[in-house]
Enzyme design. Structure first.
Site, PDB file in Angstrom:
ATOM      1  N   HIS A 171     -23.636  80.542  22.211  1.00  0.00           N
ATOM      2  CA  HIS A 171     -23.312  82.148  21.538  1.00  0.00           C
ATOM      3  C   HIS A 171     -24.357  82.856  23.041  1.00  0.00           C
ATOM      4  O   HIS A 171     -25.496  81.858  23.326  1.00  0.00           O
ATOM      5  CB  HIS A 171     -23.691  82.698  20.178  1.00  0.00           C
TER       6      HIS A 171
ATOM      7  N   GLY B 154     -22.557  76.742  20.517  1.00  0.00           N
ATOM      8  CA  GLY B 154     -21.156  77.701  19.924  1.00  0.00           C
ATOM      9  C   GLY B 154     -20.297  76.796  21.110  1.00  0.00           C
ATOM     10  O   GLY B 154     -18.520  76.886  20.657  1.00  0.00           O
TER      11      GLY B 154
ATOM     12  N   TYR C   9     -26.193  77.822  11.626  1.00  0.00           N
ATOM     13  CA  TYR C   9     -24.403  77.395  11.663  1.00  0.00           C
ATOM     14  C   TYR C   9     -23.669  78.228  10.770  1.00  0.00           C
ATOM     15  O   TYR C   9     -24.229  78.459   9.664  1.00  0.00           O
ATOM     16  CB  TYR C   9     -23.895  75.880  12.602  1.00  0.00           C
TER      17      TYR C   9
HETATM   18  C1  LCV Z   1     -27.911  84.266  27.199  1.00  0.00           C
HETATM   19  C2  LCV Z   1     -28.388  83.079  28.831  1.00  0.00           C
HETATM   20  C3  LCV Z   1     -27.551  81.654  27.847  1.00  0.00           C
HETATM   21  C4  LCV Z   1     -27.426  81.656  26.269  1.00  0.00           C
HETATM   22  N1  LCV Z   1     -27.507  83.597  26.119  1.00  0.00           N
HETATM   23  O1  LCV Z   1     -30.140  77.558  33.700  1.00  0.00           O
HETATM   24  O2  LCV Z   1     -24.946  76.555  18.430  1.00  0.00           O
HETATM   25  S1  LCV Z   1     -26.134  77.755  17.463  1.00  0.00           S
HETATM   26  O3  LCV Z   1     -25.595  78.019  16.140  1.00  0.00           O
HETATM   27  O4  LCV Z   1     -27.155  77.185  18.499  1.00  0.00           O
HETATM   28  C5  LCV Z   1     -25.251  79.268  18.771  1.00  0.00           C
HETATM   29  C6  LCV Z   1     -26.381  80.388  17.631  1.00  0.00           C
HETATM   30  C7  LCV Z   1     -25.789  79.082  20.381  1.00  0.00           C
HETATM   31  O5  LCV Z   1     -24.591  79.031  20.628  1.00  0.00           O
HETATM   32  O6  LCV Z   1     -26.407  79.685  20.536  1.00  0.00           O
HETATM   33  C8  LCV Z   1     -26.740  79.066  22.068  1.00  0.00           C
HETATM   34  C9  LCV Z   1     -26.943  78.243  22.302  1.00  0.00           C
HETATM   35  N2  LCV Z   1     -27.039  78.194  23.828  1.00  0.00           N
HETATM   36  C10 LCV Z   1     -28.829  77.459  24.204  1.00  0.00           C
HETATM   37  O7  LCV Z   1     -29.278  76.245  23.200  1.00  0.00           O
HETATM   38  C11 LCV Z   1     -27.970  76.360  26.041  1.00  0.00           C
HETATM   39  C12 LCV Z   1     -29.171  77.974  26.264  1.00  0.00           C
HETATM   40  N3  LCV Z   1     -29.563  77.419  27.999  1.00  0.00           N
HETATM   41  C13 LCV Z   1     -30.120  76.458  28.723  1.00  0.00           C
HETATM   42  O8  LCV Z   1     -30.108  75.545  28.001  1.00  0.00           O
HETATM   43  C14 LCV Z   1     -29.904  76.636  29.955  1.00  0.00           C
HETATM   44  O9  LCV Z   1     -29.828  78.564  30.289  1.00  0.00           O
HETATM   45  C15 LCV Z   1     -28.721  75.903  30.826  1.00  0.00           C
HETATM   46  C16 LCV Z   1     -29.491  74.050  30.562  1.00  0.00           C
HETATM   47  C17 LCV Z   1     -27.691  75.871  29.589  1.00  0.00           C
HETATM   48  C18 LCV Z   1     -29.071  75.737  32.144  1.00  0.00           C
HETATM   49  O10 LCV Z   1     -29.864  76.054  32.068  1.00  0.00           O
HETATM   50  P1  LCV Z   1     -30.464  76.380  33.910  1.00  0.00           P
HETATM   51  O11 LCV Z   1     -31.712  75.751  34.540  1.00  0.00           O
HETATM   52  O12 LCV Z   1     -29.468  75.873  35.105  1.00  0.00           O
HETATM   53  P2  LCV Z   1     -31.100  78.849  33.162  1.00  0.00           P
HETATM   54  O13 LCV Z   1     -32.133  78.227  32.157  1.00  0.00           O
HETATM   55  O14 LCV Z   1     -31.983  79.908  34.511  1.00  0.00           O
HETATM   56  O15 LCV Z   1     -30.487  79.814  32.765  1.00  0.00           O
HETATM   57  C19 LCV Z   1     -29.427  80.881  33.681  1.00  0.00           C
HETATM   58  C20 LCV Z   1     -29.089  82.908  33.282  1.00  0.00           C
HETATM   59  O16 LCV Z   1     -28.468  82.140  32.103  1.00  0.00           O
HETATM   60  C21 LCV Z   1     -29.334  83.010  30.973  1.00  0.00           C
HETATM   61  C22 LCV Z   1     -30.312  82.675  31.079  1.00  0.00           C
HETATM   62  O17 LCV Z   1     -31.652  83.626  30.720  1.00  0.00           O
HETATM   63  C23 LCV Z   1     -31.320  82.770  32.225  1.00  0.00           C
HETATM   64  O18 LCV Z   1     -31.349  84.311  32.551  1.00  0.00           O
HETATM   65  P3  LCV Z   1     -32.355  84.872  33.957  1.00  0.00           P
HETATM   66  O19 LCV Z   1     -31.373  84.794  34.737  1.00  0.00           O
HETATM   67  O20 LCV Z   1     -32.083  86.132  33.142  1.00  0.00           O
HETATM   68  O21 LCV Z   1     -33.160  84.115  32.790  1.00  0.00           O
HETATM   69  N4  LCV Z   1     -28.633  82.335  29.806  1.00  0.00           N
HETATM   70  C24 LCV Z   1     -28.241  80.645  29.916  1.00  0.00           C
HETATM   71  N5  LCV Z   1     -27.500  80.483  28.725  1.00  0.00           N
HETATM   72  N6  LCV Z   1     -27.078  80.954  25.588  1.00  0.00           N
HETATM   73  N7  LCV Z   1     -28.763  83.699  28.176  1.00  0.00           N
END
Ligand code: LCV
Length: 259
Positions: free
Chosen positions: A64, A108, A138
């Site tokens: 999400h 999600g 959730y």
């Molecule tokens: C917005 C993002 C996101 C993102 N949203 O790259 O299941 S529930 O109930 O939790 C539900 C509500 C749900 O699905 O919630 C979301 C759950 N997802 C996560 O917790 C994963 C969040 N993302 C990460 O942990 C990392 O981004 C991963 C491990 C996926 C990739 O890491 P990596 O180092 O390769 P970055 O974190 O640098 O992300 C690149 C850009 O994508 C955005 C993040 O904020 C960053 O933006 P900026 O360059 O502007 O800083 N991004 C990543 N995931 N779910 N934005």
């Protein structure tokens, strides 16, 4: 700029999530484009659909879009939420949908992958359920979906720990149908899709719907439904829910107080 690419070849439709900058976060825009792609392929000649990320993706989808999670006090995964809508559309699609997974599947997006009918992963595929990490309750349909596919104990471990499940373990648990070396995954997936496309689409459509109806046959008393809703409201009305989102957006670990 399109976040979803759609292809059709030999009765096999492909939906490619193509927003690597945002790690294919399931924003309402990406979901709208995915819903449109599903509709076009279902109305066209496609007999099978493959959902994938761009080749070599480190992240299949980051789940999400956290920026679009509602503020505290509103249901973060309501029936009309774009992510929840696309899950229902895939589950209700008359076409068999194959998730071809390279890289991490988060939050999600796990439900998106599990809403597909067959999951094929590369060794880099991993599955991480994140609600407890973000302070999200959730939702009932999602939890029931996980319980049905992986059993209660594994679902609890995934939800409580927010630890990643490796492709190897996910295959052992029957969550992934196959784990295939990345170089072979495309050929393997499209051969399987091609074999399915040769079979009776009406028979497949009816069997898929029967499985969905029987798997979802869980009578809920009004009391149980209201209790579930009340439990969920406790969470999304909480300070922890706001803290989880603010911590993610502020790129810092969340500090949960349990209230
Ligand atoms: C917005 C993002 C996101 C993102 N949203 O790259 O299941 S529930 O109930 O939790 C539900 C509500 C749900 O699905 O919630 C979301 C759950 N997802 C996560 O917790 C994963 C969040 N993302 C990460 O942990 C990392 O981004 C991963 C491990 C996926 C990739 O890491 P990596 O180092 O390769 P970055 O974190 O640098 O992300 C690149 C850009 O994508 C955005 C993040 O904020 C960053 O933006 P900026 O360059 O502007 O800083 N991004 C990543 N995931 N779910 N934005």
């Amino acid at each position: 700029m399109s976040m979803i690419l759609t292809r059709l070849h030999d009765d096999i439709g492909t939906i490619i999530m193509d927003n690597p900058e945002r790690r294919n976060a399931l924003s309402s825009k990406m979901v709208d484009e995915m819903l449109h792609a599903l509709e076009v392929l279902e109305k066209g000649k496609a007999r099978v659909i493959v959902i994938r990320a761009h080749a070599g993706a480190k992240v299949w989808s980051a789940g999400h879009d956290v920026n679009e999670l509602p503020i505290a006090g509103r249901d973060p995964l309501a029936y009309s939420d774009p992510l929840v809508t696309v899950l229902r559309s895939i589950q209700a699609s008359p076409l068999p949908v194959i998730a071809m997974i390279e890289g991490g599947v988060w939050g999600g997006a796990c439900d998106l992958a599990l809403s597909c009918d067959i999951l094929i992963g590369s060794p880099t595929a991993s599955i991480t359920m994140t609600p407890a990490k973000i302070g999200v309750p959730y939702n009932a349909s999602g939890i029931l979906h996980f319980m049905g596919i992986m059993g209660v104990n594994i679902a609890k471990e995934m939800f409580f720990s927010a630890q990643s499940l490796t492709a190897e373990r996910a295959e052992k648990l029957g969550i992934l149908n196959h784990v295939v070396p990345a170089d072979d995954m495309e050929k393997f997936t499209y051969e399987l899709a091609g074999n399915i496309a040769k079979n009776s689409p009406l028979s497949i459509k009816v069997i898929k719907e029967q499985i969905r109806l029987l798997a979802n046959a869980h009578p809920l008393s009004p009391h149980t439904f209201e209790r579930v809703q009340g439990l969920r409201r406790l969470v999304y009305d909480s300070n922890d829910y706001a803290e989880g989102i603010n911590a993610f957006l502020g790129k810092r670990p969340a500090v949960f107080q349990g209230e």
